[in-house]
Scaffold this motif. Sequence first.
Motif, short mmCIF file in Angstrom:
data_model
loop_
_atom_site.label_atom_id
_atom_site.label_comp_id
_atom_site.label_asym_id
_atom_site.label_seq_id
_atom_site.Cartn_x
_atom_site.Cartn_y
_atom_site.Cartn_z
N ALA A 16 0.82 -1.22 0.00
CA ALA A 16 0.00 0.00 0.00
C ALA A 16 0.85 1.26 0.00
O ALA A 16 0.37 2.34 -0.37
N GLU A 17 2.12 1.14 0.39
CA GLU A 17 2.99 2.31 0.51
C GLU A 17 4.00 2.43 -0.63
O GLU A 17 4.63 3.47 -0.77
N PHE A 18 4.20 1.36 -1.41
CA PHE A 18 5.27 1.49 -2.39
C PHE A 18 4.80 2.15 -3.68
O PHE A 18 3.61 2.20 -4.01
N TYR A 19 5.79 2.67 -4.41
CA TYR A 19 5.57 3.35 -5.68
C TYR A 19 6.22 2.51 -6.77
O TYR A 19 7.42 2.22 -6.70
N PRO A 20 5.46 2.07 -7.78
CA PRO A 20 6.06 1.25 -8.84
C PRO A 20 7.23 1.98 -9.49
O PRO A 20 7.15 3.17 -9.80
N HIS A 21 8.33 1.27 -9.68
CA HIS A 21 9.49 1.90 -10.29
C HIS A 21 9.13 2.40 -11.68
O HIS A 21 8.61 1.65 -12.50
N PRO A 22 9.37 3.69 -11.97
CA PRO A 22 8.93 4.25 -13.25
C PRO A 22 9.87 4.00 -14.41
O PRO A 22 9.59 4.40 -15.54
N LYS B 179 20.15 6.07 -23.17
CA LYS B 179 19.27 4.91 -23.21
C LYS B 179 18.21 5.03 -22.13
O LYS B 179 18.30 5.89 -21.24
N ALA B 180 17.20 4.17 -22.20
CA ALA B 180 16.15 4.13 -21.19
C ALA B 180 15.85 2.68 -20.84
O ALA B 180 15.91 1.79 -21.70
N LEU B 181 15.54 2.46 -19.58
CA LEU B 181 15.12 1.15 -19.11
C LEU B 181 13.67 1.25 -18.64
O LEU B 181 13.36 2.05 -17.76
N SER B 182 12.80 0.47 -19.25
CA SER B 182 11.40 0.45 -18.86
C SER B 182 11.17 -0.68 -17.86
O SER B 182 12.03 -1.54 -17.66
N CYS B 183 9.99 -0.69 -17.24
CA CYS B 183 9.66 -1.72 -16.27
C CYS B 183 8.75 -2.76 -16.88
O CYS B 183 7.89 -2.45 -17.71
N LYS B 184 8.94 -4.00 -16.45
CA LYS B 184 8.14 -5.10 -16.94
C LYS B 184 6.69 -4.92 -16.51
O LYS B 184 6.40 -4.49 -15.40
N SER B 185 5.79 -5.25 -17.41
CA SER B 185 4.37 -5.16 -17.10
C SER B 185 3.85 -6.51 -16.61
O SER B 185 4.52 -7.54 -16.75
N ASP B 186 2.66 -6.49 -16.05
CA ASP B 186 2.01 -7.68 -15.55
C ASP B 186 1.77 -8.66 -16.72
O ASP B 186 1.48 -8.21 -17.82
N LYS C 190 20.82 0.68 -30.05
CA LYS C 190 20.32 0.56 -31.44
C LYS C 190 20.40 -0.88 -31.92
O LYS C 190 19.60 -1.31 -32.76
N ALA C 191 21.38 -1.62 -31.40
CA ALA C 191 21.55 -3.00 -31.84
C ALA C 191 20.50 -3.94 -31.26
O ALA C 191 20.33 -5.06 -31.74
N VAL C 192 19.79 -3.49 -30.23
CA VAL C 192 18.75 -4.31 -29.60
C VAL C 192 17.40 -3.92 -30.19
O VAL C 192 16.99 -2.77 -30.14
N ALA C 193 16.71 -4.90 -30.74
CA ALA C 193 15.45 -4.60 -31.43
C ALA C 193 14.34 -4.22 -30.47
O ALA C 193 13.48 -3.40 -30.79
N GLN C 194 14.34 -4.79 -29.27
CA GLN C 194 13.25 -4.56 -28.31
C GLN C 194 13.67 -3.53 -27.26
O GLN C 194 14.87 -3.36 -27.00
N PRO C 195 12.70 -2.86 -26.65
CA PRO C 195 13.02 -1.91 -25.57
C PRO C 195 13.72 -2.62 -24.42
O PRO C 195 13.42 -3.78 -24.11
N LEU C 196 14.65 -1.94 -23.77
CA LEU C 196 15.35 -2.51 -22.63
C LEU C 196 14.43 -2.48 -21.41
O LEU C 196 13.75 -1.49 -21.15
N VAL C 197 14.41 -3.59 -20.67
CA VAL C 197 13.51 -3.73 -19.53
C VAL C 197 14.32 -3.77 -18.25
O VAL C 197 15.31 -4.51 -18.15
N LEU C 198 13.91 -2.96 -17.27
CA LEU C 198 14.56 -2.93 -15.97
C LEU C 198 14.16 -4.17 -15.19
O LEU C 198 12.99 -4.44 -14.97
N GLN C 199 15.16 -4.95 -14.78
CA GLN C 199 14.92 -6.15 -14.01
C GLN C 199 15.86 -6.18 -12.83
O GLN C 199 17.01 -5.73 -12.92
N PRO C 200 15.41 -6.71 -11.68
CA PRO C 200 16.35 -6.91 -10.57
C PRO C 200 17.45 -7.87 -10.98
O PRO C 200 17.33 -8.61 -11.95
#
Length: 531
Positions: A66-72, A85-92, A371-381
């Motif tokens: 209830a208190e945490f903020y999803p990593h943006p 570059k940008a790292l996005s977060c994995k979706s459900d 640029k060499a990676v076709a898919q967006p980079l995803v932030l993972q632990p």
Amino acid sequence: MESYQAIISGLGLTGGLLANLLGACGMKVAVIERDAKFLGRSCTMTADYEAQRAFHMAGLAGPIEAEFYPHPGTEYLGGGGKFIKALSCKSDPFSLCWRPSFILHQPTLEGILRNGLNRFKNVHVFLGESVKRFAQDGDEVVVTTQHPNHGQRLFRGQYLLGCDGASSAVRRGMKSSLDDLGLDEWWVAVDAYVRTDARLPERCVRYCYPGRPGAYIVGPGHIRRWEMKIMPYEDPDQFNDSKYTRRILTNFVDTNLIDVLQTKAHRIRGLVAKRWRSGRVFLLGGAACQMPPFLGEESCSGFQDAFNFAWKLNSVILGGADSSVLDTYAKERRPQACAAVESAKCLSLVVGELDGNIALQRDELLVAGVKAVAQPLVLQPMGSRLRAGLIARGVGDYKRAAGALFPQPWVETSGGKKRLDDVVRWGFYVVSLDEELAQIAACEFAGVPVLADSKVVLVGASVAVREQILCVSGRNLDLKSWFDAFGVRIAIVRPDGFAYGAANTSRQLRALIKSLLLALSRTNGTAIHPL
């Protein structure tokens, strides 16, 4: 002198989680904390799905979620503010039923952990007490503490657990020296409330500026944090001057838009204790390892220590497992902590580069890599995998999966939709895609006291084939993917979610169960106590 099954020195994040886990197991625990009052440091921190899994097993996932903020997500900006570059977060859906990464207000989390201890009459908290010395023999540890008003007190316990941070008195008492992994920098952190009319980045930002490396971290609500590298020509004490700090901070934000809560210069090291155990005394969290905060692993490593150690101590004290199980704590966690330090150190070298020419080359390489990676980079632990310790040894299918983190999906049960952890709770458990193998596991476990309460989960069945077997249904794509990746049909999973091993045949399964019993059992053992 009252006796305890565990004495915890330190009621910070690691000690707070450990005390809740052991309290939930039913252990009698003393928690010794040198600070008489809750300091409530104002800062943001990052945690991950393994941490939330541990919170869940301690019965605190609800209030923490209830208190945490999803990593943006995170953006990297190079010299001149150029986007790298940008790292996005994995979706459900999430493989452990929790978001891979999230951000918390540390004082709020510490408050939840402390308040959680009020649930347990078997957990006694002693504030304002400092560990002065301890002595141990083959049966117990006697701890001497000092209180500024009440003098000295003696505590007697089966185990002493040092969760007392970087300046650990327990580590000094153990005479455990520190290995230096080669990082030594000064940074300053500024925590602030942002006014409602401020327009700031929605994502976290790594400022890879050779003239002043820094970071911007989005926290819950209006809390934000800026971290700035202290340059070689600066003295950390200069940042005690609020005017100087604000002038440097203008490199990253309009300081008229924020109200500073606290400013703290801190030395960043990569230090790991050589020994994490001395007889009945253990080190956890910052007492065992001091690491850079760059990947959010500093607190997460302590949470993993607590979870790893708690279920093993539970199995030894209440479950009849041999005390040698506790030897596997350091064998597992120390290599993981060292790997986390090395990864954070690499990020520090990338972000904190001060040579303009090298930084330009770095920016070009990173842009080309994206640029060499076709898919967006995803932030993972950081990926967790055990390479040694309490996992299956040998050859064959069961060795290949041993030590891998097992997924925790939502499963459909006769009682409705549940997380897998809620179905199995805190013992070892079996997950099988094969009915025959599930029945063999149930029969083998039923005849062994140390595993008698362990659950056997059969995936895909709608009607129980044996009373001891829990049948779950649903899509369970994460489960199928895990089994397919290792080419196996059945897995034995530890209470902390790591696979002990896996098998394809009845012969392999029986060999796997036999090896587990050899690792756990002792004469007259009883079933492992579930939470």
